[in-house]
Design a protein around this motif. Structure first.
Motif, PDB file in Angstrom:
ATOM      1  N   ALA A  20     -38.886 -45.222 -16.324  1.00 31.14           N
ATOM      2  CA  ALA A  20     -38.445 -46.542 -16.775  1.00 31.14           C
ATOM      3  C   ALA A  20     -39.497 -47.249 -17.622  1.00 31.14           C
ATOM      4  CB  ALA A  20     -38.078 -47.399 -15.568  1.00 31.14           C
ATOM      5  N   LYS A  21     -40.754 -46.773 -17.538  1.00 35.23           N
ATOM      6  CA  LYS A  21     -41.846 -47.420 -18.282  1.00 35.23           C
ATOM      7  C   LYS A  21     -42.317 -46.580 -19.470  1.00 35.23           C
ATOM      8  CE  LYS A  21     -43.537 -49.422 -13.942  1.00 35.23           C
ATOM      9  NZ  LYS A  21     -44.688 -49.489 -13.000  1.00 35.23           N
ATOM     10  N   LEU A  22     -41.569 -45.537 -19.793  1.00 36.51           N
ATOM     11  CA  LEU A  22     -41.967 -44.657 -20.895  1.00 36.51           C
ATOM     12  C   LEU A  22     -40.849 -44.553 -21.939  1.00 36.51           C
ATOM     13  CD1 LEU A  22     -43.627 -41.789 -18.815  1.00 36.51           C
ATOM     14  CD2 LEU A  22     -44.799 -43.588 -20.108  1.00 36.51           C
ATOM     15  N   PRO A  23     -40.507 -45.656 -22.569  1.00 35.10           N
ATOM     16  CA  PRO A  23     -39.370 -45.649 -23.510  1.00 35.10           C
ATOM     17  C   PRO A  23     -39.620 -44.828 -24.769  1.00 35.10           C
ATOM     18  CG  PRO A  23     -40.576 -47.724 -23.667  1.00 35.10           C
ATOM     19  CD  PRO A  23     -41.144 -46.988 -22.490  1.00 35.10           C
ATOM     20  N   LEU A  24     -40.896 -44.540 -25.080  1.00 31.81           N
ATOM     21  CA  LEU A  24     -41.218 -43.805 -26.314  1.00 31.81           C
ATOM     22  C   LEU A  24     -41.407 -42.315 -26.073  1.00 31.81           C
ATOM     23  CD1 LEU A  24     -43.754 -46.289 -27.975  1.00 31.81           C
ATOM     24  CD2 LEU A  24     -41.275 -46.165 -28.255  1.00 31.81           C
ATOM     25  N   LEU A  25     -41.217 -41.863 -24.839  1.00 35.58           N
ATOM     26  CA  LEU A  25     -41.480 -40.466 -24.497  1.00 35.58           C
ATOM     27  C   LEU A  25     -40.590 -39.523 -25.313  1.00 35.58           C
ATOM     28  CD1 LEU A  25     -43.242 -38.823 -22.489  1.00 35.58           C
ATOM     29  CD2 LEU A  25     -41.235 -38.725 -20.998  1.00 35.58           C
ATOM     30  N   GLU A  26     -41.236 -38.542 -25.952  1.00 36.69           N
ATOM     31  CA  GLU A  26     -40.521 -37.568 -26.773  1.00 36.69           C
ATOM     32  C   GLU A  26     -40.634 -36.145 -26.243  1.00 36.69           C
ATOM     33  OE1 GLU A  26     -42.012 -37.856 -30.718  1.00 36.69           O
ATOM     34  OE2 GLU A  26     -41.507 -39.971 -30.956  1.00 36.69           O
ATOM     35  N   ASP A  27     -41.703 -35.863 -25.496  1.00 36.54           N
ATOM     36  CA  ASP A  27     -41.997 -34.490 -25.087  1.00 36.54           C
ATOM     37  C   ASP A  27     -42.442 -34.511 -23.626  1.00 36.54           C
ATOM     38  OD1 ASP A  27     -43.131 -31.960 -24.671  1.00 36.54           O
ATOM     39  OD2 ASP A  27     -43.880 -31.806 -26.710  1.00 36.54           O
ATOM     40  N   LEU A  28     -41.694 -33.822 -22.761  1.00 32.07           N
ATOM     41  CA  LEU A  28     -41.983 -33.847 -21.326  1.00 32.07           C
ATOM     42  C   LEU A  28     -41.997 -32.431 -20.775  1.00 32.07           C
ATOM     43  CD1 LEU A  28     -42.265 -35.344 -18.570  1.00 32.07           C
ATOM     44  CD2 LEU A  28     -39.754 -35.380 -18.484  1.00 32.07           C
ATOM     45  N   GLU A  29     -43.012 -32.140 -19.955  1.00 28.86           N
ATOM     46  CA  GLU A  29     -43.037 -30.890 -19.214  1.00 28.86           C
ATOM     47  C   GLU A  29     -43.278 -31.187 -17.743  1.00 28.86           C
ATOM     48  OE1 GLU A  29     -45.275 -26.553 -18.789  1.00 28.86           O
ATOM     49  OE2 GLU A  29     -45.728 -27.835 -20.511  1.00 28.86           O
ATOM     50  N   ILE A  30     -42.419 -30.625 -16.898  1.00 27.84           N
ATOM     51  CA  ILE A  30     -42.586 -30.715 -15.451  1.00 27.84           C
ATOM     52  C   ILE A  30     -42.426 -29.299 -14.926  1.00 27.84           C
ATOM     53  CG2 ILE A  30     -41.861 -31.859 -13.327  1.00 27.84           C
ATOM     54  CD1 ILE A  30     -40.345 -33.869 -15.071  1.00 27.84           C
ATOM     55  N   SER A  31     -43.511 -28.579 -14.793  1.00 26.76           N
ATOM     56  CA  SER A  31     -43.446 -27.173 -14.405  1.00 26.76           C
ATOM     57  C   SER A  31     -43.982 -26.952 -12.997  1.00 26.76           C
ATOM     58  CB  SER A  31     -44.239 -26.314 -15.399  1.00 26.76           C
ATOM     59  OG  SER A  31     -43.595 -26.272 -16.658  1.00 26.76           O
ATOM     60  N   TYR A  32     -43.350 -26.024 -12.282  1.00 34.84           N
ATOM     61  CA  TYR A  32     -43.718 -25.667 -10.914  1.00 34.84           C
ATOM     62  C   TYR A  32     -43.702 -26.892 -10.019  1.00 34.84           C
ATOM     63  CZ  TYR A  32     -44.805 -21.425 -13.313  1.00 34.84           C
ATOM     64  OH  TYR A  32     -44.693 -20.311 -14.101  1.00 34.84           O
ATOM     65  N   HIS A  33     -42.561 -27.552 -10.042  1.00 32.50           N
ATOM     66  CA  HIS A  33     -42.358 -28.769  -9.258  1.00 32.50           C
ATOM     67  C   HIS A  33     -40.876 -28.858  -8.939  1.00 32.50           C
ATOM     68  CE1 HIS A  33     -43.504 -33.033  -8.231  1.00 32.50           C
ATOM     69  NE2 HIS A  33     -42.168 -33.105  -8.227  1.00 32.50           N
ATOM     70  N   SER A  34     -40.544 -29.070  -7.685  1.00 34.62           N
ATOM     71  CA  SER A  34     -39.145 -29.148  -7.286  1.00 34.62           C
ATOM     72  C   SER A  34     -38.599 -30.543  -7.544  1.00 34.62           C
ATOM     73  CB  SER A  34     -39.004 -28.816  -5.792  1.00 34.62           C
ATOM     74  OG  SER A  34     -37.678 -28.965  -5.365  1.00 34.62           O
ATOM     75  N   LEU A  35     -37.490 -30.613  -8.293  1.00 38.58           N
ATOM     76  CA  LEU A  35     -36.876 -31.891  -8.629  1.00 38.58           C
ATOM     77  C   LEU A  35     -35.411 -31.899  -8.215  1.00 38.58           C
ATOM     78  CD1 LEU A  35     -38.092 -32.672 -12.261  1.00 38.58           C
ATOM     79  CD2 LEU A  35     -38.739 -33.877 -10.186  1.00 38.58           C
ATOM     80  N   SER A  36     -34.909 -33.064  -7.872  1.00 39.62           N
ATOM     81  CA  SER A  36     -33.474 -33.222  -7.710  1.00 39.62           C
ATOM     82  C   SER A  36     -32.911 -33.697  -9.047  1.00 39.62           C
ATOM     83  CB  SER A  36     -33.167 -34.244  -6.603  1.00 39.62           C
ATOM     84  OG  SER A  36     -33.560 -35.540  -7.008  1.00 39.62           O
ATOM     85  N   ASN A  37     -31.622 -33.870  -9.120  1.00 38.93           N
ATOM     86  CA  ASN A  37     -31.027 -34.287 -10.384  1.00 38.93           C
ATOM     87  C   ASN A  37     -31.262 -35.761 -10.684  1.00 38.93           C
ATOM     88  OD1 ASN A  37     -29.276 -34.768  -8.146  1.00 38.93           O
ATOM     89  ND2 ASN A  37     -27.616 -35.233  -9.553  1.00 38.93           N
ATOM     90  N   GLU A  38     -31.570 -36.587  -9.662  1.00 36.22           N
ATOM     91  CA  GLU A  38     -31.722 -38.031  -9.888  1.00 36.22           C
ATOM     92  C   GLU A  38     -32.846 -38.373 -10.874  1.00 36.22           C
ATOM     93  OE1 GLU A  38     -31.238 -36.725  -6.920  1.00 36.22           O
ATOM     94  OE2 GLU A  38     -29.390 -37.662  -6.170  1.00 36.22           O
ATOM     95  N   PRO A  39     -34.087 -37.863 -10.680  1.00 38.00           N
ATOM     96  CA  PRO A  39     -35.130 -38.211 -11.652  1.00 38.00           C
ATOM     97  C   PRO A  39     -34.860 -37.646 -13.040  1.00 38.00           C
ATOM     98  CG  PRO A  39     -35.939 -36.566 -10.100  1.00 38.00           C
ATOM     99  CD  PRO A  39     -34.632 -37.066  -9.551  1.00 38.00           C
ATOM    100  N   LEU A  40     -34.206 -36.496 -13.123  1.00 40.68           N
ATOM    101  CA  LEU A  40     -33.882 -35.950 -14.436  1.00 40.68           C
ATOM    102  C   LEU A  40     -32.913 -36.864 -15.177  1.00 40.68           C
ATOM    103  CD1 LEU A  40     -33.541 -32.112 -13.793  1.00 40.68           C
ATOM    104  CD2 LEU A  40     -35.283 -33.274 -15.166  1.00 40.68           C
ATOM    105  N   GLU A  41     -31.921 -37.361 -14.459  1.00 41.58           N
ATOM    106  CA  GLU A  41     -30.984 -38.289 -15.091  1.00 41.58           C
ATOM    107  C   GLU A  41     -31.681 -39.591 -15.469  1.00 41.58           C
ATOM    108  OE1 GLU A  41     -27.265 -38.916 -13.197  1.00 41.58           O
ATOM    109  OE2 GLU A  41     -26.975 -36.817 -12.687  1.00 41.58           O
ATOM    110  N   ALA A  42     -32.593 -40.058 -14.607  1.00 41.72           N
ATOM    111  CA  ALA A  42     -33.339 -41.279 -14.920  1.00 41.72           C
ATOM    112  C   ALA A  42     -34.171 -41.097 -16.181  1.00 41.72           C
ATOM    113  CB  ALA A  42     -34.234 -41.655 -13.737  1.00 41.72           C
TER     114      ALA A  42
END
Length: 314
Positions: free
Chosen positions: A135-157
């Motif tokens: 919510a605080k990164l409106p300019l984010l263009e490139d994201l990597e989240i590797s070797y980390h378990s995520l649910s769908n909620e943060p991805l949608e956020a």
């Protein structure tokens, strides 16, 4: 007067401290944040002044070997100092092994201009912490989240809060296990990230249905990496569509050359004797973090941070 032997010239010693400031800055900027804070900034007052320049901290690379036992400094404290030194000008940051919700909040509270964020093996970052950071990164263009378990909620956020997102890497260890077929992440990406151009899902458990959703929901995709996504079968109409829609397509069984992490594959897990196959390679695996009830352990190779260590950048 004695002359030097023929063909032998006395090489003049170079004084690195006399290099122009911009040249020195360029050289120092090629170092990682850890090397700058623990070594380079202590060489002399000139280098120390350069290392305090906020422009030096537009990129913060906290890459580390993961085995932090025996380190005489606290990586999280050091990273906070680096963030402070950027004075809000930080645009690119890489955090490996030691990221926490608190550090992510510290980062996003002070650096809303971040365009590239890389989180590797940060198992102390929760779904909620990642959602709040997005919510605080409106300019984010490139994201990597590797070797980390995520649910769908943060991805949608992330998708909803970061409308400029063009590149996403969501990698894990390739793992052959027939009943572990999960499309939640693929569906979340498809629903919330329509502007994606580049997507890497190395070792993901998505199925053909999840891939179909991504192709429908991300019409601008130019590159798609599906290596070691063993639930995918690119045949028939789906394979044809991928070939037509994606310019740069990596298929499940394509070579892993150039992949920066351990690309060894886990095969069948034997639940009866709670052991791996004998020829399993070492490295990351979903099994390494699963408990009997399906919950995840924290990554055992993370930072062993001490409470009583203070890091100062005077």
């Amino acid at each position: 007067m004695e002359s030097s032997p023929s063909g032998v010239q006395q090489e003049e010693e170079r004084n690195w401290l006399e290099l122009p400031r911009d040249v020195t800055s360029t050289i120092l900027s090629r170092l990682g944040a850890i090397e700058i804070l623990t070594s380079a900034q202590n060489v002399c007052s000139s280098w120390r002044n350069i290392c305090k320049d906020p422009l030096m901290w537009r990129t913060i690379d906290m890459r580390n070997p993961g085995d932090t036992y025996g380190m005489d400094y606290d990586l999280e404290t050091m990273c906070r100092h680096a963030i402070d030194l950027s004075c809000g000008q930080l645009v690119d940051i890489n955090i490996e092994f030691f990221g926490t919700d608190e550090l992510l909040k510290y980062l996003t509270d002070r650096s809303s201009m971040v365009r590239r964020l890389r989180l590797i093996c940060c198992y102390s970052i929760s779904d909620n912490g990642l959602s709040e950071a997005a919510a605080k990164l409106p300019l984010l263009e490139d994201l990597e989240i590797s070797y980390h378990s995520l649910s769908n909620e943060p991805l949608e956020a992330i998708g909803h809060c970061c409308p400029l997102l063009k590149s996403l890497k969501l990698n894990c260890r390739g793992f052959r296990h027939p009943h572990l077929a999960i499309d939640d992440e693929a569906v979340a990406i498809a629903k919330s990230m329509p502007e994606l151009r580049h997507l890497q899902l190395f070792g993901n458990k998505l199925t053909n249905e999840g891939l179909q959703a991504i192709l429908d929901g991300c019409p601008h995709l130019e590159s798609l990496d599906l290596r070691q996504c063993f639930n995918i079968a690119l045949a028939g109409n789906l394979g044809k569509r991928c070939a037509e829609q994606i310019k740069d397509l990596r298929r499940p069984y394509d070579s892993t050359e150039g992949y920066e992490f351990d690309a060894g594959i886990h095969n069948t897990y034997d639940y009866d004797d709670d052991s791996y196959d004998e020829d399993y390679p070492s490295g990351f695996s979903d099994i390494d973090f699963l408990t009997d009830d399906g919950e995840y352990y924290e990554f055992s190779g993370g930072s062993d941070l001490t409470d009583d260590y203070d890091f100062y950048f005077d």
